[in-house]
Scaffold this active site. Structure first.
Site, PDB file in Angstrom:
ATOM      1  N   ARG A 115      15.154 -10.958  -1.558  1.00 34.46           N
ATOM      2  CA  ARG A 115      15.011  -9.607  -2.089  1.00 34.46           C
ATOM      3  C   ARG A 115      13.533  -9.257  -2.169  1.00 34.46           C
ATOM      4  O   ARG A 115      12.677 -10.104  -1.984  1.00 34.46           O
ATOM      5  CB  ARG A 115      15.728  -9.444  -3.449  1.00 34.46           C
ATOM      6  CG  ARG A 115      15.659 -10.614  -4.348  1.00 34.46           C
ATOM      7  CD  ARG A 115      14.805 -10.638  -5.580  1.00 34.46           C
ATOM      8  NE  ARG A 115      14.039  -9.503  -5.887  1.00 34.46           N
ATOM      9  CZ  ARG A 115      12.707  -9.518  -5.923  1.00 34.46           C
ATOM     10  NH1 ARG A 115      12.009 -10.611  -5.636  1.00 34.46           N
ATOM     11  NH2 ARG A 115      12.035  -8.434  -6.248  1.00 34.46           N
ATOM     12  N   GLN A 167      14.921  -9.372 -12.600  1.00 31.71           N
ATOM     13  CA  GLN A 167      13.889  -9.893 -11.685  1.00 31.71           C
ATOM     14  C   GLN A 167      12.578 -10.165 -12.429  1.00 31.71           C
ATOM     15  O   GLN A 167      11.806 -11.049 -12.054  1.00 31.71           O
ATOM     16  CB  GLN A 167      13.625  -8.886 -10.544  1.00 31.71           C
ATOM     17  CG  GLN A 167      14.716  -8.798  -9.504  1.00 31.71           C
ATOM     18  CD  GLN A 167      15.766  -7.759  -9.837  1.00 31.71           C
ATOM     19  OE1 GLN A 167      15.993  -7.438 -11.000  1.00 31.71           O
ATOM     20  NE2 GLN A 167      16.432  -7.247  -8.828  1.00 31.71           N
ATOM     21  N   ASP A 190       9.946   0.391  -2.853  1.00 34.01           N
ATOM     22  CA  ASP A 190      10.904   0.164  -1.772  1.00 34.01           C
ATOM     23  C   ASP A 190      10.854   1.251  -0.712  1.00 34.01           C
ATOM     24  O   ASP A 190      11.272   1.046   0.425  1.00 34.01           O
ATOM     25  CB  ASP A 190      12.325   0.049  -2.329  1.00 34.01           C
ATOM     26  CG  ASP A 190      12.467  -1.265  -3.074  1.00 34.01           C
ATOM     27  OD1 ASP A 190      11.997  -1.350  -4.218  1.00 34.01           O
ATOM     28  OD2 ASP A 190      12.983  -2.221  -2.474  1.00 34.01           O
ATOM     29  N   ASN A 226      11.470   2.640  -6.585  1.00 32.76           N
ATOM     30  CA  ASN A 226      11.312   1.226  -6.944  1.00 32.76           C
ATOM     31  C   ASN A 226      12.458   0.861  -7.878  1.00 32.76           C
ATOM     32  O   ASN A 226      13.314   1.706  -8.221  1.00 32.76           O
ATOM     33  CB  ASN A 226       9.940   0.982  -7.592  1.00 32.76           C
ATOM     34  CG  ASN A 226       9.637  -0.503  -7.745  1.00 32.76           C
ATOM     35  OD1 ASN A 226       9.829  -1.279  -6.811  1.00 32.76           O
ATOM     36  ND2 ASN A 226       9.177  -0.922  -8.906  1.00 32.76           N
ATOM     37  N   LYS A 227      12.478  -0.368  -8.313  1.00 33.32           N
ATOM     38  CA  LYS A 227      13.547  -0.886  -9.168  1.00 33.32           C
ATOM     39  C   LYS A 227      13.851   0.056 -10.324  1.00 33.32           C
ATOM     40  O   LYS A 227      12.944   0.619 -10.930  1.00 33.32           O
ATOM     41  CB  LYS A 227      13.110  -2.261  -9.674  1.00 33.32           C
ATOM     42  CG  LYS A 227      14.077  -2.986 -10.578  1.00 33.32           C
ATOM     43  CD  LYS A 227      15.464  -3.090 -10.013  1.00 33.32           C
ATOM     44  CE  LYS A 227      15.541  -3.679  -8.631  1.00 33.32           C
ATOM     45  NZ  LYS A 227      16.858  -3.510  -7.983  1.00 33.32           N
ATOM     46  N   ALA A 272      11.263  -5.638  -0.961  1.00 39.82           N
ATOM     47  CA  ALA A 272      11.272  -4.904   0.311  1.00 39.82           C
ATOM     48  C   ALA A 272      10.679  -5.684   1.503  1.00 39.82           C
ATOM     49  O   ALA A 272      11.330  -5.781   2.552  1.00 39.82           O
ATOM     50  CB  ALA A 272      10.560  -3.569   0.111  1.00 39.82           C
TER      51      ALA A 272
HETATM   52  O1  MRU Z   1      16.580  -5.175  -5.832  1.00 41.58           O
HETATM   53  P1  MRU Z   1      15.295  -5.873  -5.498  1.00 41.58           P
HETATM   54  O2  MRU Z   1      15.049  -7.079  -6.337  1.00 41.58           O
HETATM   55  O3  MRU Z   1      15.178  -6.134  -4.013  1.00 41.58           O
HETATM   56  O4  MRU Z   1      14.168  -4.814  -5.871  1.00 41.58           O
HETATM   57  C1  MRU Z   1      12.824  -5.150  -5.607  1.00 41.58           C
HETATM   58  C2  MRU Z   1      11.850  -4.134  -6.066  1.00 41.58           C
HETATM   59  O5  MRU Z   1      12.190  -3.106  -6.593  1.00 41.58           O
HETATM   60  C3  MRU Z   1      10.397  -4.427  -5.747  1.00 41.58           C
HETATM   61  O6  MRU Z   1       9.556  -3.855  -6.699  1.00 41.58           O
HETATM   62  C4  MRU Z   1      10.041  -3.834  -4.371  1.00 41.58           C
HETATM   63  O7  MRU Z   1      10.979  -4.184  -3.402  1.00 41.58           O
HETATM   64  C5  MRU Z   1       8.689  -4.266  -3.926  1.00 41.58           C
HETATM   65  S1  MRU Z   1       8.591  -5.969  -3.493  1.00 41.58           S
HETATM   66  C6  MRU Z   1       7.032  -6.230  -2.903  1.00 41.58           C
END
Ligand code: MRU
Length: 359
Positions: free
Chosen positions: A53, A204, A245, A255-256, A55
């Site tokens: 996981r 996370q 993302d 983003n998350k 991006a």
């Molecule tokens: O659902 P996830 O854990 O893949 O979400 C990840 C995020 O939101 C990160 O902040 C984003 O992908 C950037 S990772 C460098």
């Protein structure tokens, strides 16, 4: 595969002989388990289930996954090979909808195959593996450059809040994106106090960000998501750094889930809010964040978050995995090519035009 190579924990996706090795991120922080993926269905599932996981790592895994899917192809000509490749690419693209790096990496693999049309199929396969390696290698350089550009934003003694995990294991390289300036500042001897939001529902922040920062010896404090406002009001935070993302042309950034709330809080408290974004995460085909497709995930991630039921059976659940922070809350977007400040749109377009030309 067991607890192999823990020293290289940050190398969360790699190619080994004829398989992909991933750090199984859903098992962290209790177990550091590396898992092998040998068929494309496992790659789809690993992305879908968040075993891999973040991006950039989603993009890298998909690129290797596409090679894995076609490496034993018996196609006799390019048309047959292309049909197979496209089918697998569309399949992998259906694993998660929000992080644009997934689609970006698959598009790069597809155009690599198209450029090689006319060459023997085995040669095209070789070039595809090289392209996947290149996507991964470039990402390492990208994260180092993000660290370099963002470093001046950090001062000794600062309190920094981050949300979700945009660190080493989200990028398969030491620095990560949002955590890149933190790692670099730490290497240079600056004393920082990092606060990590827990990041419900999949945690996370508590499972991954605190884990990797602790390993690096960085001072990190875990807070629940609903504590961020109080911690800011107490004067403990001087900057927020998050990953993303997908960034739209106008600077809106997905983003998350929860990031948008943190951005509003930062604005209210006069705290700068920085988004770290490799250019592979910028999508100039969309005008604003309204066009970003937000992934909705399973109800049990909310009702049984840590394996224990915390809500009545059959309760209705809404579980969007991401939100969009409007550009007006973003102090600056940090890319591997430099820092962009508002107004974003013309600068983003100019940057992306230069970037596309150089690929
Ligand atoms: O659902 P996830 O854990 O893949 O979400 C990840 C995020 O939101 C990160 O902040 C984003 O992908 C950037 S990772 C460098």
């Amino acid at each position: 595969m067991g607890n192999l190579n823990e020293a290289d924990f940050w190398d969360s996706v790699k190619w080994e002989q004829d398989r992909i090795i991933i750090l199984e991120q859903t098992k962290l922080p209790l177990e550091t388990v590396f898992e092998e993926l040998t068929v494309v269905e496992q790659v789809w599932e690993a992305i879908r289930q968040l075993k891999v996981r973040g991006a950039p790592v989603i993009g890298i895994t998909a690129a290797y996954g596409l090679y894995l899917a076609v490496m034993n192809s018996e196609a006799e000509n390019f048309e047959q090979f292309w049909t197979e490749l496209k089918q697998h690419s569309d399949y992998l693209a259906s694993s998660r909808p929000t992080a644009v790096n997934l689609f970006w990496a698959l598009a790069r693999m597809e155009s690599c195959a198209q450029r090689a049309k006319g060459l023997p199929i085995n040669k095209i396969k070789e070039l595809l593996l090289e392209e996947a390696h290149l996507i991964k290698a470039e990402n390492t350089e990208i994260c180092s450059n993000i660290a370099k550009y963002a470093l001046p934003l950090i001062k000794d003694g600062m309190g920094i809040l981050t949300h979700c995990n945009a660190g080493s294991i989200a990028t398969a390289t030491k620095y990560g994106t949002a955590l890149a300036p933190i790692y670099l500042a730490h290497e240079q001897g600056l004393r920082l106090k990092v606060f990590a939001d827990e990041t419900r529902p999949l945690n996370q922040g508590s499972r991954l960000t605190t884990w990797e920062l602790q390993k690096a010896g960085i001072d990190v404090t875990l807070i629940c998501d609903n504590m961020a406002a109080a911690v800011m009001a107490q004067g403990k935070i001087q900057a927020v750094f998050v990953g993303c993302d997908r960034v739209a042309r106008n600077g809106d950034a997905a983003n998350k889930i929860g990031t948008y709330g943190v951005a509003i809080l930062a604005k209210e408290h006069g705290i700068p809010f920085y988004v770290a974004a490799p250019t592979s995460t910028i999508d100039i085909s969309i005008a604003t964040g309204k066009e970003i497709r937000i992934e909705e995930r399973y109800a049990d991630e909310v009702t049984c978050g840590l394996g224990k039921r915390t809500a009545p059976l059959d309760v209705k659940v809404y579980n969007p995995a991401f939100d969009v922070t409007p550009a007006k809350y973003i102090t600056a977007i940090i890319t591997e090519k430099g820092i962009i400040e508002p107004p974003f749109e013309s600068k983003i377009v100019e940057l992306m035009q230069k970037t596309t030309q150089s690929i």
